[in-house]
Design an enzyme around this catalytic site. Structure first.
Site, short mmCIF file in Angstrom:
data_model
loop_
_atom_site.label_atom_id
_atom_site.label_comp_id
_atom_site.label_asym_id
_atom_site.label_seq_id
_atom_site.Cartn_x
_atom_site.Cartn_y
_atom_site.Cartn_z
N GLY A 63 12.17 98.59 0.06
CA GLY A 63 10.92 97.87 -0.21
C GLY A 63 10.34 98.30 -1.53
N CYS A 90 16.93 103.30 1.52
CA CYS A 90 16.01 103.38 0.38
C CYS A 90 14.56 103.61 0.86
CB CYS A 90 16.15 102.15 -0.50
SG CYS A 90 15.49 102.42 -2.15
N TYR A 91 13.66 102.63 0.73
CA TYR A 91 12.28 102.85 1.20
C TYR A 91 12.29 103.25 2.68
CZ TYR A 91 7.33 102.21 2.15
OH TYR A 91 6.02 102.42 2.52
N HIS A 177 22.16 101.56 -1.47
CA HIS A 177 22.22 100.26 -0.77
C HIS A 177 23.65 99.92 -0.34
CE1 HIS A 177 18.06 99.02 -1.48
NE2 HIS A 177 18.17 99.76 -2.56
N GLU A 179 24.49 97.46 1.44
CA GLU A 179 24.63 96.02 1.64
C GLU A 179 25.08 95.28 0.38
OE1 GLU A 179 21.93 97.79 1.57
OE2 GLU A 179 20.23 96.79 0.62
N GLY A 233 24.13 65.98 0.20
CA GLY A 233 24.58 67.30 -0.22
C GLY A 233 24.73 68.20 1.00
N VAL A 234 25.34 69.36 0.79
CA VAL A 234 25.66 70.25 1.91
C VAL A 234 24.39 70.64 2.69
CG1 VAL A 234 26.60 72.50 2.54
CG2 VAL A 234 27.67 71.18 0.72
N ASP A 235 23.37 71.10 1.97
CA ASP A 235 22.21 71.68 2.65
C ASP A 235 21.43 70.64 3.48
OD1 ASP A 235 23.10 73.76 1.15
OD2 ASP A 235 21.50 73.64 -0.34
N SER A 236 21.18 69.49 2.87
CA SER A 236 20.40 68.50 3.63
C SER A 236 21.25 67.91 4.75
CB SER A 236 19.82 67.42 2.72
OG SER A 236 20.81 66.57 2.22
N SER A 237 22.57 67.82 4.55
CA SER A 237 23.43 67.28 5.61
C SER A 237 23.45 68.20 6.81
CB SER A 237 24.86 67.10 5.10
OG SER A 237 24.88 66.20 4.02
N LYS A 377 24.89 80.14 1.19
CA LYS A 377 25.65 78.88 1.10
C LYS A 377 26.91 78.87 1.97
CE LYS A 377 25.67 74.97 -1.24
NZ LYS A 377 24.45 74.19 -1.55
#
Ligand code: XMP
Length: 521
Positions: A63, A90-91, A177, A179, A233-237, A377
């Site tokens: 953080g 970390c934090y 980190h 990750e 598009g991918v996201d809206s579909s 994505k």
């Protein structure tokens, strides 16, 4: 949530307690990559929610605050009362150290970047790791005095207490980190925590995500109606199909055909989503209106503004015709979320520019619903596959909101759109046939504002020039032009000049980004 179950078995959950790090979502994503369910909750969430989640373990995120300041976030007592494994990052480490009676200081200068971590004590957290690993640091403060009952497990040249563990309890803390991909074997560290320390089960799959999202949508929306701008598009579909599964006909999608789409795209979207998947879609055919608004306009930014504005007007007009809409859905995904002051706060909200609803009348008072907001994505694509969306639609290269409007350099006309659609279609068709489509990140044709002489039979013709563009990139911020084989380019060029009457010449764009951009306008 914790009431997620498969065959009546509760799914193991790792709670990521968010202290506002830019990497919080990435931690949750890494846990999901290991097929374990994870949920992010803010550090100051009500205790009951944490108890209800019934996590197998908790990861305390990093953080932006300093524990050396008063009134900065702390780990709530309920987390310790649960008596489950904890990993502070970390934090998360610093506040843990401070709360356990250790001491944290503000280092002279912020450490940001690679560091060599030396593991000095055996620890389950570092099982199967070399004694020395390269890790990614990003911190200003560090632990100076280790709390009683804790022991040092690793250090770096600048952080003498870079990792610590409780002597008896499964509590671990690391300054770096795990990750981020810059940390060598970071995923192995998380794996050790999740499987060896928390003993979580990797029984979480994409279809669990679908069922939990559907439940979330149902409880948020109830019997209300939702409106979504579907672009194909991918996201809206994926958003559309997910919402459809949750609320069926209470979802209305508006698909605006602005006439600047790829060849056949408009029919394909309707075929896939309306005919095959039975979604409730209104197609708003406004090809002529967009063309009219774009008449005599050749400035790229003006074109973008006109296309964006016209989209909003058309979308609003369709929305107003609908009755009793309460929610507006958007396909916002995690990378779209604005970073605010170095960290993505929960409040950070961004409305996708091409779905901008700034024009929607205020009296409609729509609540926003963004079911993909925390996903990356590739996760959205996986979700789309599980939802039965054809792979060809999910694997398509990105397509800009203003569409062919910024690929016809200069003024846009109906004839130019038709020529460009044909050329683009040939290029893409051939890339797919040659198994090159998935090797490049984005490929398309551009219609240039010059004419060039060519010879067809005995006749000379003065006709359009098409530029082909193909790039390789990971983040679209920088890009390399794709080294497509000459034979392939020759074949595409031949097809374009032979099959499209108005084209006499084809050129290939060999500029990288920077300095060139991917699009020509
Ligand atoms: P540039 O040309 O900036 O493109 O290197 C980077 C990526 O962004 C896309 N792009 C756009 N997308 N509206 C969009 O939705 C736009 O106005 C726009 N301009 C560029 C481009 O296709 C590439 O993927």
């Amino acid at each position: 949530m914790s009431d997620l179950s498969v065959n009546n078995k509760t799914i193991d959950t790792i709670l990521v307690l968010d202290f506002g790090s830019q990497y919080t979502q990435l931690i949750a994503r890494r846990v999901r990559e290991l097929d374990v369910y994870s949920e992010i909750l803010p550090w100051d969430i009500e205790e009951e929610k944490i108890i209800k989640l019934n996590p197998k373990g908790v990861i305390l995120s990093g953080g932006p605050n300093s524990v050396t300041d008063s009134y900065t976030p702390r780990v709530p007592q309920v987390i310790f009362d649960l008596n489950i494994p904890l990993l502070g990052i970390c934090y998360g480490m610093q506040t843990l150290a401070e709360q356990m009676g250790g001491h944290v200081i503000s280092a002279d200068k912020k450490e940001f970047g690679h560091a060599e971590l030396e593991i000095v004590t055996d620890s389950l957290l570092f099982k199967n790791l070399n004694r020395k690993i390269n890790v990614w640091m990003s911190h200003g403060d560090q632990v100076q005095d280790i709390p009683d009952e804790y022991e040092l497990i690793a250090l770096t040249s600048t952080a003498p207490i870079a990792a610590m563990q409780h002597k008896n309890l499964p509590i671990y803390a690391i300054q770096f980190h795990p990750e981020v991909t810059h940390t060598e074997n970071g995923l192995l560290i998380l794996k050790n925590f999740i499987f060896n320390i928390c003993a979580a089960c990797n029984d979480w799959k994409m279809d669990n995500l679908i069922s939990s999202r559907i439940e979330d949508i149902k409880s948020k929306v109830g019997n209300n109606k939702v409106l979504l701008g579907l672009s194909g598009g991918v996201d809206s579909s994926v958003t559309a199909v997910l919402l459809h599964k949750a609320i069926g006909k209470n979802l209305t999608c508006v698909f605006v055909d602005n006439g600047l789409l790829r060849k056949g795209e408009s029919d394909q979207v309707m075929q896939t989503f309306k005919e095959n998947m039975n979604l409730n879609i209104i197609k708003s055919d406004n090809k002529d209106l967009f063309l009219r608004h774009l008449e005599n306009i050749d400035d790229p930014e003006q074109k973008r503004k006109i296309i964006g504005r016209s989209f909003i007007d058309v979308f609003d007009a369709e929305a107003i015709k609908l009755k009793d809409i309460n929610f507006l859905a958007q396909g916002t995904i995690y990378p779209d979320v604005i970073e605010s002051s170095g960290s993505e706060s929960n409040e950070a909200r961004v409305i996708k520019s091409h779905h901008n609803v700034g024009g929607l009348p205020e009296e409609m008072e729509l609540d926003l619903i963004e079911p993909l907001r925390d996903l990356f994505k590739d996760e959205v694509r996986r979700l789309g596959i599980e939802l039965g969306i054809p792979k060809e639609m999910l694997d398509r290269h990105p397509f800009p909101g203003p569409g062919l409007g910024v690929r016809i350099i200069g003024e846009i006309t109906k004839e130019k759109i038709s020529i460009l659609q044909q050329a683009d279609n040939i290029f893409i068709e051939e890339l797919i046939k040659a198994e090159l489509y998935e090797k490049v990140s984005q490929a398309f044709a551009v219609l240039l504002p010059v004419k060039s002489v060519g010879v067809v039979g005995d006749e000379r013709r003065y006709a359009e020039v098409i530029a082909l563009r193909a790039v390789e990139t990971v983040d679209f911020m920088t890009a390399k032009w794709a080294h497509l084989p000459y034979d392939f380019l020759e074949h595409v060029s031949n097809r374009i000049v032979n099959e499209i009457e108005g084209v006499s010449r084809v050129v290939y764009d060999i500029s990288s980004k920077p300095p060139a951009t991917i699009e020509w306008e």
